[in-house]
Design a protein around this motif. Structure first.
Motif, PDB file in Angstrom:
ATOM      1  N   ASP A 124       3.422  -1.857  -6.814  1.00 51.15           N
ATOM      2  CA  ASP A 124       4.867  -1.887  -7.065  1.00 51.15           C
ATOM      3  C   ASP A 124       5.661  -2.361  -5.849  1.00 51.15           C
ATOM      4  O   ASP A 124       6.671  -3.061  -5.987  1.00 51.15           O
ATOM      5  CB  ASP A 124       5.347  -0.492  -7.514  1.00 51.15           C
ATOM      6  CG  ASP A 124       4.996   0.587  -6.499  1.00 51.15           C
ATOM      7  OD1 ASP A 124       3.840   0.621  -6.038  1.00 51.15           O
ATOM      8  OD2 ASP A 124       5.884   1.393  -6.144  1.00 51.15           O
ATOM      9  N   LEU A 125       5.210  -2.010  -4.643  1.00 45.37           N
ATOM     10  CA  LEU A 125       5.979  -2.409  -3.454  1.00 45.37           C
ATOM     11  C   LEU A 125       5.876  -3.912  -3.202  1.00 45.37           C
ATOM     12  O   LEU A 125       6.835  -4.548  -2.764  1.00 45.37           O
ATOM     13  CB  LEU A 125       5.495  -1.623  -2.226  1.00 45.37           C
ATOM     14  CG  LEU A 125       5.731  -0.102  -2.292  1.00 45.37           C
ATOM     15  CD1 LEU A 125       4.960   0.619  -1.199  1.00 45.37           C
ATOM     16  CD2 LEU A 125       7.232   0.212  -2.185  1.00 45.37           C
ATOM     17  N   THR A 165       2.925  -0.200   3.115  1.00 48.29           N
ATOM     18  CA  THR A 165       1.771  -0.848   2.495  1.00 48.29           C
ATOM     19  C   THR A 165       1.295  -2.034   3.341  1.00 48.29           C
ATOM     20  O   THR A 165       2.091  -2.891   3.727  1.00 48.29           O
ATOM     21  CB  THR A 165       2.086  -1.305   1.051  1.00 48.29           C
ATOM     22  OG1 THR A 165       1.106  -2.269   0.642  1.00 48.29           O
ATOM     23  CG2 THR A 165       3.466  -1.931   0.891  1.00 48.29           C
ATOM     24  N   THR A 167      -1.275  -4.585   2.622  1.00 49.33           N
ATOM     25  CA  THR A 167      -1.306  -5.898   1.961  1.00 49.33           C
ATOM     26  C   THR A 167       0.050  -6.238   1.342  1.00 49.33           C
ATOM     27  O   THR A 167       0.383  -7.414   1.197  1.00 49.33           O
ATOM     28  CB  THR A 167      -2.428  -5.990   0.898  1.00 49.33           C
ATOM     29  OG1 THR A 167      -2.321  -4.870   0.028  1.00 49.33           O
ATOM     30  CG2 THR A 167      -3.800  -6.027   1.541  1.00 49.33           C
ATOM     31  N   ASP A 307      -9.793   4.074   6.753  1.00 50.03           N
ATOM     32  CA  ASP A 307     -11.065   3.358   6.610  1.00 50.03           C
ATOM     33  C   ASP A 307     -12.155   3.902   7.538  1.00 50.03           C
ATOM     34  O   ASP A 307     -13.295   3.430   7.494  1.00 50.03           O
ATOM     35  CB  ASP A 307     -10.865   1.852   6.854  1.00 50.03           C
ATOM     36  CG  ASP A 307     -10.041   1.208   5.756  1.00 50.03           C
ATOM     37  OD1 ASP A 307      -9.916   1.796   4.675  1.00 50.03           O
ATOM     38  OD2 ASP A 307      -9.517   0.095   5.987  1.00 50.03           O
ATOM     39  N   VAL A 329      -3.202   8.666   3.516  1.00 50.31           N
ATOM     40  CA  VAL A 329      -3.003   7.311   2.975  1.00 50.31           C
ATOM     41  C   VAL A 329      -3.558   7.232   1.554  1.00 50.31           C
ATOM     42  O   VAL A 329      -2.861   6.796   0.625  1.00 50.31           O
ATOM     43  CB  VAL A 329      -3.668   6.257   3.880  1.00 50.31           C
ATOM     44  CG1 VAL A 329      -3.468   4.857   3.308  1.00 50.31           C
ATOM     45  CG2 VAL A 329      -3.105   6.341   5.293  1.00 50.31           C
ATOM     46  N   ARG A 373     -16.363   2.165   2.381  1.00 49.45           N
ATOM     47  CA  ARG A 373     -16.470   3.066   3.547  1.00 49.45           C
ATOM     48  C   ARG A 373     -17.338   4.279   3.231  1.00 49.45           C
ATOM     49  O   ARG A 373     -17.964   4.855   4.128  1.00 49.45           O
ATOM     50  CB  ARG A 373     -15.081   3.486   4.022  1.00 49.45           C
ATOM     51  CG  ARG A 373     -14.138   2.314   4.282  1.00 49.45           C
ATOM     52  CD  ARG A 373     -14.675   1.285   5.260  1.00 49.45           C
ATOM     53  NE  ARG A 373     -13.825   0.082   5.297  1.00 49.45           N
ATOM     54  CZ  ARG A 373     -14.121  -1.030   5.944  1.00 49.45           C
ATOM     55  NH1 ARG A 373     -15.255  -1.149   6.606  1.00 49.45           N
ATOM     56  NH2 ARG A 373     -13.303  -2.068   5.928  1.00 49.45           N
TER      57      ARG A 373
HETATM   58  N1  EPU Z   1       0.999   1.911  -2.230  1.00 44.66           N
HETATM   59  C1  EPU Z   1       2.022   2.061  -3.147  1.00 44.66           C
HETATM   60  N2  EPU Z   1       2.560   0.932  -3.694  1.00 44.66           N
HETATM   61  C2  EPU Z   1       2.140  -0.316  -3.351  1.00 44.66           C
HETATM   62  C3  EPU Z   1       1.122  -0.462  -2.411  1.00 44.66           C
HETATM   63  C4  EPU Z   1       0.556   0.685  -1.863  1.00 44.66           C
HETATM   64  O1  EPU Z   1       2.420   3.170  -3.458  1.00 44.66           O
HETATM   65  O2  EPU Z   1       2.693  -1.295  -3.886  1.00 44.66           O
HETATM   66  C5  EPU Z   1       0.395   3.095  -1.633  1.00 44.66           C
HETATM   67  C6  EPU Z   1      -1.096   3.194  -1.899  1.00 44.66           C
HETATM   68  O3  EPU Z   1      -1.340   3.808  -3.134  1.00 44.66           O
HETATM   69  C7  EPU Z   1      -1.602   3.978  -0.725  1.00 44.66           C
HETATM   70  C8  EPU Z   1      -0.693   3.533   0.391  1.00 44.66           C
HETATM   71  O4  EPU Z   1       0.451   2.974  -0.238  1.00 44.66           O
HETATM   72  O5  EPU Z   1      -1.425   5.350  -0.929  1.00 44.66           O
HETATM   73  C9  EPU Z   1      -1.290   2.525   1.327  1.00 44.66           C
HETATM   74  O6  EPU Z   1      -1.865   1.451   0.606  1.00 44.66           O
HETATM   75  P1  EPU Z   1      -1.860  -0.018   1.188  1.00 44.66           P
HETATM   76  O7  EPU Z   1      -1.090  -0.883   0.282  1.00 44.66           O
HETATM   77  O8  EPU Z   1      -1.491   0.013   2.622  1.00 44.66           O
HETATM   78  O9  EPU Z   1      -3.393  -0.398   1.053  1.00 44.66           O
HETATM   79  P2  EPU Z   1      -3.916  -1.866   0.803  1.00 44.66           P
HETATM   80  O10 EPU Z   1      -3.030  -2.828   1.460  1.00 44.66           O
HETATM   81  O11 EPU Z   1      -4.209  -2.036  -0.638  1.00 44.66           O
HETATM   82  C10 EPU Z   1      -5.366  -2.074   2.953  1.00 44.66           C
HETATM   83  C11 EPU Z   1      -6.802  -2.315   3.271  1.00 44.66           C
HETATM   84  C12 EPU Z   1      -7.608  -1.088   2.907  1.00 44.66           C
HETATM   85  C13 EPU Z   1      -7.061   0.089   3.717  1.00 44.66           C
HETATM   86  C14 EPU Z   1      -5.568   0.266   3.440  1.00 44.66           C
HETATM   87  C15 EPU Z   1      -4.915   1.344   4.285  1.00 44.66           C
HETATM   88  C16 EPU Z   1      -7.067  -4.682   3.006  1.00 44.66           C
HETATM   89  C17 EPU Z   1      -7.626  -5.819   2.265  1.00 44.66           C
HETATM   90  N3  EPU Z   1      -7.275  -3.470   2.521  1.00 44.66           N
HETATM   91  O12 EPU Z   1      -5.306  -1.820   1.555  1.00 44.66           O
HETATM   92  O13 EPU Z   1      -8.941  -1.339   3.293  1.00 44.66           O
HETATM   93  O14 EPU Z   1      -7.739   1.269   3.364  1.00 44.66           O
HETATM   94  O15 EPU Z   1      -4.881  -0.958   3.698  1.00 44.66           O
HETATM   95  O16 EPU Z   1      -5.070   1.069   5.613  1.00 44.66           O
HETATM   96  O17 EPU Z   1      -6.462  -4.871   4.047  1.00 44.66           O
HETATM   97  C18 EPU Z   1     -11.269  -1.105   3.227  1.00 44.66           C
HETATM   98  O18 EPU Z   1     -11.355  -2.051   4.025  1.00 44.66           O
HETATM   99  O19 EPU Z   1     -12.247  -0.368   2.928  1.00 44.66           O
HETATM  100  C19 EPU Z   1      -9.996  -0.820   2.590  1.00 44.66           C
HETATM  101  C20 EPU Z   1      -9.885  -0.100   1.477  1.00 44.66           C
END
Ligand code: EPU
Length: 450
Positions: A124-125, A165, A167, A307, A329, A373
């Motif tokens: 959503d973000l 967030t 990504t 991670d 997280v 992980r």
């Molecule tokens: N979230 C929202 N809304 C959004 C996006 C995220 O509520 O639109 C919440 C998620 O549910 C979570 C928190 O925000 O509770 C953080 O999520 P984030 O979006 O930061 O995670 P991500 O970008 O999907 C990346 C890494 C992950 C890592 C997380 C946290 C990449 C490709 N992936 O994921 O890596 O765990 O950040 O640092 O960069 C891994 O490498 O094993 C892995 C899962």
């Protein structure tokens, strides 16, 4: 399907080198879509997730070539802007193509990623940020369809319920580089991988200021140009190797370690009683005395990364006394706990926390990996366990660690990669095809009924 046979009880020692960061490489490769010229990215790790990203780019008509650890990407004006479900469901980071595509081409159709083994992961973000930049966002038949004439700078807050967030920041920041006017992103993720993407985009002609802080200021430019970039070393691989030294009572030196980006993790290891010496880009980890239990929370950067939560939990399982681990997280990221218990650990999960009572020893057993992980944590536990550990579903591990068993074996571990005799690939062509999928949801469903 492949599995690991781990003969535990070896003390690791020696020197090992960390590769390029997966989570830096993936958004950078996705952001190459915003660049009409040739892009060369050095230090891209050879991982299943990288292969999936390249497959996704190729499916759009992007030309990619891999030479000597570098990846060359050329996204012409003629590519299609569709990211299909078959590829996006294999890897959530595929969603990083959305921002670059809509910013450059004015249209993108990207599948929603769907379920995930580490908990609820909405986008959503990402969508809120792109909508604030003026994209018209529609959700239809499992796809996000984003359209715009030209994006316009905006003031955007990317704070979510569990922090910023990562990504999402990458997606919105990449898109804003081509928006008209100035964009401010508040509560931006500060992770080093976001900073690396900003460096990459700035080298391609973008104007992004404040990367690494919680506020980004992006002055849009009309177009980006050809660029060569080297991705940062993988801080999570470095941390995982550090835990491998700690859990086996070893003494290893990790070269090419991004020491400055794992300071809270290093401080935690020191608090546990490990000897940690950092010199330039190398990190020496030694176990000199009995370790102490600790309490920690996994948090957004610069906190201890989620991670590394599973790997640290594997270590704490063998540290006398009571430790508490909370994941702020991904509050549900504890699937490894039950498998660690199969190896003899005493871990109880309550909500977003786990209580760990250190045991004297772990003993080898058959275990299953649930995600990337978690697999790493189970390998580490297997290294310390008495006897043999069979780790299945290592396709999860291959998503994020390049030649992991080779690196561990070079330090004295005994980890053998072999065909799983229990694997359904042996008995039917149906499973033969699904096994190649990075997240293999079908396989997970089959095995979850074991
Ligand atoms: N979230 C929202 N809304 C959004 C996006 C995220 O509520 O639109 C919440 C998620 O549910 C979570 C928190 O925000 O509770 C953080 O999520 P984030 O979006 O930061 O995670 P991500 O970008 O999907 C990346 C890494 C992950 C890592 C997380 C946290 C990449 C490709 N992936 O994921 O890596 O765990 O950040 O640092 O960069 C891994 O490498 O094993 C892995 C899962």
């Amino acid at each position: 399907m492949e599995m690991f046979l781990i003969r535990g009880g070896r003390t690791l020692s020696g020197t090992v080198r960390v590769g390029g960061s997966k989570n830096a490489a993936l958004p950078i490769l996705a952001a190459s879509l915003a660049i009409p010229g040739a892009v060369v990215v050095h230090g891209v790790p050879q991982l299943r997730d990288v292969a999936t990203m390249l497959e996704l780019l190729n499916s759009m008509g992007v030309i990619t070539e891999q030479l000597n650890g570098a990846v060359q990407v050329y996204a012409s004006d003629e590519i299609t802007t569709l990211a299909p479900y078959e590829l996006v469901r294999q890897m959530r980071a595929s969603v990083c193509v959305l921002g670059p595509l809509v910013a450059r081409f004015g249209l993108a159709k990207v599948s929603l990623p769907g379920g995930c083994n580490i908990g609820h992961r909405p986008i959503d973000l990402h969508l809120k940020g792109l909508a604030a930049l003026g994209a018209d966002i529609q959700l239809t038949s499992g796809y996000v369809i984003a359209r715009c004439r030209r994006l316009k700078g905006a003031d955007i807050d990317l704070m979510g319920p569990s922090g910023p967030t990562v990504t999402g920041t990458c997606n919105v920041m990449s898109a804003a580089t081509l928006a008209e006017g100035c964009t401010i992103i508040r509560n931006a993720a500060r992770e080093p991988e976001v900073v690396d993407l900003a460096r990459f985009l700035n080298s391609a002609g973008a104007n992004i200021q404040g990367a690494g802080t919680e506020t980004l200021e992006i002055h849009g430019v009309d177009s980006l140009h050809s660029v060569a970039h080297t991705v940062i070393p993988d801080r999570i691989e470095a941390g995982t190797l550090a835990v491998a030294a700690a859990i086996t009572g070893g003494d290893i030196t990790i070269q090419n370690a991004p020491v400055a980006s794992i300071t809270s993790f290093v401080e935690l290891l020191s608090r546990m009683g490990l000897s940690v010496e950092a010199l330039n880009d190398s990190l020496r980890i030694r176990t000199r005395s009995e370790l102490r239990p600790v309490d920690f929370s996994a948090e957004p950067y610069p906190g201890i990364p989620t991670d590394l939560q599973a790997q640290l939990m594997a270590l704490l399982a063998l540290v006398p006394g009571e430790s508490h681990v909370t994941d702020l997280v991904f509050p549900e990221r504890f699937m490894h706990a039950a498998e660690l218990v199969r190896l003899g650990a005493d871990i109880r999960v309550h909500g977003n926390s786990a209580v760990i009572h250190g045991v004297e020893k772990l003993s080898g057993a058959p275990v299953m990996a649930s995600d990337l992980r978690a697999s790493a944590a189970l390998v580490l536990a297997g290294l310390a366990a008495e006897g043999q550990t069979e780790l299945r579903r290592i396709y999860h591990l291959d998503r994020g660690y390049q030649a992991f068993e080779k690196k561990l074996n070079s330090l004295g571990a005994v980890v053998e990669r072999m065909q799983d005799p229990l694997s359904p690939t042996m008995s039917g062509p149906h499973f033969g095809t699904t096994a190649r999928n990075a997240e293999s949801p079908e396989l997970d469903r089959v095995f979850d009924q074991r």
